[in-house]
Motif scaffolding. Structure first.
Motif, PDB file in Angstrom:
ATOM      1  N   LEU A 191      -2.685   7.814   1.584  1.00 42.75           N
ATOM      2  CA  LEU A 191      -2.530   9.194   1.104  1.00 42.75           C
ATOM      3  C   LEU A 191      -1.307   9.284   0.187  1.00 42.75           C
ATOM      4  N   GLU A 192      -1.513   9.902  -0.975  1.00 41.90           N
ATOM      5  CA  GLU A 192      -0.415  10.039  -1.937  1.00 41.90           C
ATOM      6  C   GLU A 192      -0.359  11.471  -2.436  1.00 41.90           C
ATOM      7  N   VAL A 193       0.851  11.943  -2.672  1.00 40.37           N
ATOM      8  CA  VAL A 193       1.031  13.270  -3.262  1.00 40.37           C
ATOM      9  C   VAL A 193       1.822  13.082  -4.555  1.00 40.37           C
ATOM     10  N   ASP A 194       1.279  13.575  -5.648  1.00 42.53           N
ATOM     11  CA  ASP A 194       1.885  13.399  -6.976  1.00 42.53           C
ATOM     12  C   ASP A 194       2.225  11.930  -7.239  1.00 42.53           C
ATOM     13  N   GLY A 195       1.312  11.070  -6.870  1.00 41.77           N
ATOM     14  CA  GLY A 195       1.465   9.641  -7.153  1.00 41.77           C
ATOM     15  C   GLY A 195       2.409   8.900  -6.225  1.00 41.77           C
ATOM     16  N   VAL A 196       2.919   9.590  -5.194  1.00 45.28           N
ATOM     17  CA  VAL A 196       3.880   8.954  -4.282  1.00 45.28           C
ATOM     18  C   VAL A 196       3.270   8.884  -2.884  1.00 45.28           C
ATOM     19  N   VAL A 247       0.839  -1.206   0.000  1.00 47.83           N
ATOM     20  CA  VAL A 247       0.000   0.000   0.000  1.00 47.83           C
ATOM     21  C   VAL A 247       0.875   1.258   0.000  1.00 47.83           C
ATOM     22  N   VAL A 248       2.015   1.194   0.700  1.00 47.60           N
ATOM     23  CA  VAL A 248       2.878   2.385   0.802  1.00 47.60           C
ATOM     24  C   VAL A 248       4.037   2.315  -0.210  1.00 47.60           C
ATOM     25  N   HIS A 249       3.761   1.635  -1.309  1.00 48.46           N
ATOM     26  CA  HIS A 249       4.676   1.636  -2.470  1.00 48.46           C
ATOM     27  C   HIS A 249       6.064   1.110  -2.129  1.00 48.46           C
ATOM     28  N   GLY A 250       6.119   0.110  -1.270  1.00 48.32           N
ATOM     29  CA  GLY A 250       7.409  -0.538  -1.004  1.00 48.32           C
ATOM     30  C   GLY A 250       8.237   0.090   0.109  1.00 48.32           C
ATOM     31  N   THR A 251       7.739   1.142   0.735  1.00 50.21           N
ATOM     32  CA  THR A 251       8.457   1.689   1.899  1.00 50.21           C
ATOM     33  C   THR A 251       8.448   0.628   3.004  1.00 50.21           C
ATOM     34  N   PRO A 252       9.596   0.326   3.627  1.00 52.50           N
ATOM     35  CA  PRO A 252       9.585  -0.657   4.715  1.00 52.50           C
ATOM     36  C   PRO A 252       8.594  -0.265   5.819  1.00 52.50           C
ATOM     37  N   PRO A 294      -6.262  19.981  -1.848  1.00 55.04           N
ATOM     38  CA  PRO A 294      -4.961  20.263  -2.448  1.00 55.04           C
ATOM     39  C   PRO A 294      -4.803  19.579  -3.810  1.00 55.04           C
ATOM     40  N   ALA A 295      -4.097  20.241  -4.721  1.00 50.68           N
ATOM     41  CA  ALA A 295      -3.879  19.673  -6.060  1.00 50.68           C
ATOM     42  C   ALA A 295      -2.871  18.524  -5.977  1.00 50.68           C
ATOM     43  N   GLY A 296      -3.015  17.552  -6.852  1.00 49.40           N
ATOM     44  CA  GLY A 296      -2.030  16.464  -6.962  1.00 49.40           C
ATOM     45  C   GLY A 296      -2.090  15.447  -5.838  1.00 49.40           C
TER      46      GLY A 296
END
Ligand code: T4K
Length: 380
Positions: free
Chosen positions: A168-173, A54-59, A279-281
């Protein structure tokens, strides 16, 4: 306007997602069969890996609560002295800092998202400051670039309180990899829950490894205890609830988004009701639906609207009033002075979080808006 009809049963600020009971029993069967109930069980390890997805591979390291996530992140980073944070948050944020033997130093928020104001942080830095603990409050991302720039200038750590920031993601991250660590809550009142629980995420794999030891007394193996840890483990039953929650999370987020859109559309133009700007993005998670009730425009204040809604069986909440800076144990500190926190003081008197959760129908959100309009019109 016709008097709106009350809800037949109470509508709370939130309601936890509950999986189908038979499906839950099916998923719990392996736990019963194995009798492995806690201490790094297979369900726990599976959920930990899913959360890393879910957190894009962050440990990520699962823990027993969002509060424990904060405390273990602080311990893993060996923070000490003073920590700069926001007063507009759950008691857990300031309390976790204090329970870790540190001094919370309150800094004001900015009005756009109600997160820590990066421009004011610098003034709060002293030689004793070791870290900044910003909160993605209501699921609004903090101004992370600016906050991290302040931290870099002063050699400070940043630990985000991400209790409201699931997915929660900002600019896809994902925001999970920002700063030095993030502390998530998986409490029953959150967007995603495991009944109780939480996680520490960090782009520094060694910090997460340290949390994994800290959550289990510092035990490395049968013969080795590395340091003074504590019991902050998530158990297998909670992990199964978390795994079941993940199966439904996309639809839960979509439904929250639909209700958020109803509220925004209906309330945006209502005199005296102010909304936080989108907020945008940002891939939002619709964790909360905070509105600000401006008495001069709406005709009555937040507390009267709050009570008025209760009359219709709607139980909104004024998160986060009381501010942490009003609480015994924190209010004695110089930074807690209202003159240091003018925006937070203002918001705390005006904010009201409306019901928002995955099982809320758009029709219900419309009815709540009808009630708000009616209360405003008739109370003056
Ligand atoms: N940082 C932040 C920014 C946080 O907001 C929190 C927690 C933390 C850190 C710490 O995370 P944890 O250690 O808790 O994991 C609730 C929660 O207990 C608390 O987790 C949360 N913040 C805080 C914002 O809200 P209350 O006192 O408002 O909860 P309560 O019991 O009044 O519940 C609110 C409504 O939710 C109820 O009226 C009905 C509904 N509800 C609640 C529960 C617990 C249910 O329908 N079922 C339930 O099981 O604190």
């Amino acid at each position: 306007m016709k008097t709106p009809e009350s809800f037949a049963s109470p509508v709370y600020v939130t309601r936890p997602y509950l999986p189908d009971f038979d499906r839950a029993c099916e998923r719990l069967a392996p736990v019963w069969e194995s009798a492995h109930l806690t201490n790094d069980g297979p369900q726990h390890d599976l959920l930990e890996r899913e959360i890393e997805g879910v957190v894009h591979g962050t440990p990520a390291a699962l823990v027993s609560s969002g509060t424990a996530a904060l405390q273990l992140a602080f311990a893993a980073l060996a923070l000490e002295g003073e920590v700069i944070t926001t007063p507009l948050t759950a008691p857990a944020t300031a309390h976790a800092i204090a329970w870790s033997g540190m001094q919370p130093v309150f800094c004001d928020i900015e009005p756009e998202r109600c997160t820590l104001d990066p421009e004011r942080i610098e003034r709060a830095v002293t030689p004793r400051t070791s870290a900044i603990v910003p909160v993605h409050v209501y699921g609004m991302p903090c101004f992370m670039d600016e906050i991290e720039a302040v931290a870099a200038r002063h050699g400070l750590r940043v630990v985000y309180d991400a209790a409201h920031a699931f997915a929660l993601e900002v600019d896809g991250v994902s925001v999970a990899g920002r700063g030095d660590a993030s502390a998530y809550s998986f409490h029953a009142t959150k967007v995603f829950h495991a009944v109780e629980g939480g996680a520490v995420t960090s782009r520094h794999a060694d910090v997460v490894e340290r949390v994994r030891l800290l959550r289990n007394f510092g035990i490395v193996d049968e013969s080795t205890v590395a340091f003074t840890g504590v019991n902050a483990k998530m158990n297998e039953l909670e992990a199964v609830m978390g795994l079941l929650g993940l199966e439904a999370i996309d639809e839960q987020l979509r439904q929250r988004g639909r209700c958020d859109a109803v509220y925004r559309e209906r309330l945006a133009e209502l005199p005296g009701i102010e909304l936080l700007r989108e907020p945008a993005g940002v891939r939002r998670n619709y964790a909360y639906m905070p509105i600000r009730v401006v008495e001069q425009g709406f005709g009555i204040d937040r507390d009267r609207l709050h009570r008025g809604l209760q009359g219709f069986n709607v139980f909104a909440r004024h998160y986060f009033s009381p501010l942490c800076s009003w609480m015994p144990g924190h209010r004695e500190h110089a930074s807690a002075s209202p003159s240091n926190l003018p925006i937070a003081e203002h918001v705390a008197r005006e904010v009201l979080c409306l019901p928002l959760f995955g099982a809320l129908a758009e029709e219900d959100a419309h009815r709540i808006c009808d009630m708000i309009e009616w209360i405003g019109e008739t109370a003056c």
